[in-house]
Design a protein around this motif. Structure first.
Motif, mmCIF file in Angstrom:
data_model
loop_
_atom_site.group_PDB
_atom_site.id
_atom_site.type_symbol
_atom_site.label_atom_id
_atom_site.label_comp_id
_atom_site.label_asym_id
_atom_site.label_seq_id
_atom_site.Cartn_x
_atom_site.Cartn_y
_atom_site.Cartn_z
ATOM 1 N N PRO A 199 -69.170 88.139 -48.231
ATOM 2 C CA PRO A 199 -69.319 89.122 -49.307
ATOM 3 C C PRO A 199 -68.643 90.432 -48.914
ATOM 4 O O PRO A 199 -68.541 90.757 -47.726
ATOM 5 N N PRO A 200 -68.160 91.201 -49.867
ATOM 6 C CA PRO A 200 -67.485 92.460 -49.551
ATOM 7 C C PRO A 200 -68.347 93.395 -48.708
ATOM 8 O O PRO A 200 -69.556 93.512 -48.920
ATOM 9 N N ARG A 201 -67.713 94.032 -47.718
ATOM 10 C CA ARG A 201 -68.310 95.079 -46.886
ATOM 11 C C ARG A 201 -69.474 94.612 -46.030
ATOM 12 O O ARG A 201 -70.256 95.444 -45.541
ATOM 13 N N THR A 202 -69.618 93.323 -45.825
ATOM 14 C CA THR A 202 -70.722 92.844 -44.990
ATOM 15 C C THR A 202 -70.261 92.427 -43.604
ATOM 16 O O THR A 202 -71.087 92.262 -42.709
ATOM 17 N N ALA A 203 -68.955 92.256 -43.422
ATOM 18 C CA ALA A 203 -68.438 91.781 -42.154
ATOM 19 C C ALA A 203 -67.313 92.682 -41.681
ATOM 20 O O ALA A 203 -66.777 93.503 -42.437
ATOM 21 N N LEU A 204 -66.971 92.537 -40.422
ATOM 22 C CA LEU A 204 -65.825 93.224 -39.852
ATOM 23 C C LEU A 204 -64.734 92.186 -39.684
ATOM 24 O O LEU A 204 -64.876 91.227 -38.914
ATOM 25 N N LEU A 205 -63.644 92.332 -40.434
ATOM 26 C CA LEU A 205 -62.604 91.320 -40.519
ATOM 27 C C LEU A 205 -61.268 91.960 -40.205
ATOM 28 O O LEU A 205 -60.773 92.791 -40.967
ATOM 29 N N GLY A 206 -60.684 91.601 -39.089
ATOM 30 C CA GLY A 206 -59.438 92.242 -38.717
ATOM 31 C C GLY A 206 -58.549 91.361 -37.862
ATOM 32 O O GLY A 206 -59.014 90.419 -37.229
ATOM 33 N N SER A 207 -57.263 91.682 -37.881
ATOM 34 C CA SER A 207 -56.281 90.977 -37.064
ATOM 35 C C SER A 207 -55.443 92.010 -36.322
ATOM 36 O O SER A 207 -54.993 93.002 -36.895
ATOM 37 N N LEU A 208 -55.249 91.738 -35.039
ATOM 38 C CA LEU A 208 -54.552 92.654 -34.145
ATOM 39 C C LEU A 208 -53.236 92.033 -33.705
ATOM 40 O O LEU A 208 -53.217 90.914 -33.194
#
Length: 291
Positions: free
Chosen positions: A86-95
């Protein structure tokens, strides 16, 4: 000076957006380690989107660069699995990284990312994070049983790009309720009783921890053993010393005791006949001692 969201002070929005400008103040040079940071409202897959952006215009994405999404409806995990948050519930990133190490040393990156994630969550969220080989981060979930079982709170996917760069994707479940989790075996920092569910705090802690681990690895020329990082990975491992079943991608299960990490980061498993096999892919299941 800008400050991270205070988890003790309700803001009227239980799931506030990430503040890109604030994060750039902390994480982009000259103050931080990154060359570029972007936050987007939605991405089907931050790994795929970042890889495509780098292929289209490499000069616009100098490493290290970070792409973060507020919502990921079609995230990709290991072995091609998909999941949503769901939006804004997780930390989702790629480095995006271009580590100065031999190409064969890149097999350690998923384990090192798991180590850094576990350390960041321990230090910042106060949860006893451990790593299931190679890169699933688990924490005790007190609401899922007694004693609290270990449940997945974060996953990592590292992919080598055609130009030799590497994209390391990290997804951390932060604020999900139990009915919002992608699978029953997952949990979130909120459900684990974390000291903070401020995604900005967690994001900064993740990059501080990963920066420290990456610097040690590169200083040792990609030799995880010389850097002492193999021992550090073993220290946070929930797999080593456990009886496991490895579902191999090529087919067939392997049963045995997970005894250590190979020089390339593979999982060493001692079979019941006393022989040892090394595994570099596949699903690992932790078994009870009598299984």
């Amino acid at each position: 000076m800008a400050t991270a969201h205070d988890p003790e002070t309700p803001s009227g929005d239980e799931r506030p957006p990430l503040r890109a400008d604030f994060l750039r103040e902390l994480l982009v040079a000259p103050a931080g380690p990154l060359a570029r940071l972007e936050v987007v409202p939605e991405s089907a897959s931050t790994n795929a989107e970042l890889a495509a952006a780098v292929a289209h215009d490499p000069a616009a994405w100098p490493a290290p660069a970070l792409l973060v999404a507020e919502h990921q409806p079609g995230g990709r995990g290991r072995l091609g699995r998909s999941w949503t948050t769901p939006p804004r519930t997780a930390l989702l990133g790629s480095l995006l990284l271009r580590p100065d190490v031999p190409r064969e040393a890149l097999s350690w990156l998923p384990l090192l990312a798991g180590l850094a994630t576990a350390r960041a969550l321990r230090a910042t969220a106060g949860v006893e994070a451990v790593v299931k080989w190679p890169n699933d981060v688990l924490v005790p979930d007190p609401g899922a049983g007694e004693p609290a079982p270990l449940r997945k709170v974060a996953g990592i996917l590292a992919e080598v790009l055609p130009d030799g760069g590497v994209v390391v994707g990290v997804g951390v479940n932060v604020a999900q309720r139990r009915d919002e989790l992608p699978v029953p075996t997952a949990t979130s920092l909120a459900l684990a009783g974390a000291a903070t569910t401020d995604r900005e705090v967690v994001l900064v802690a993740l990059h501080e921890a990963f920066g420290e681990v990456l610097a040690r690895w590169q200083d040792a020329g990609g030799d995880a053993h010389a850097a002492g990082l193999d021992a550090d990975c073993a220290e946070v491992s929930a797999t080593l010393g456990t009886r496991v079943r490895v579902e191999r991608v090529a087919g067939g299960d392997v049963l045995g005791l997970a005894t250590g990490l190979a020089p390339d980061g593979g999982l060493e498993v001692r079979l019941d006949d006393g022989t040892t096999t090394v595994h570099h892919s596949g699903d690992v299941h932790h078994l009870r001692p009598h299984d």
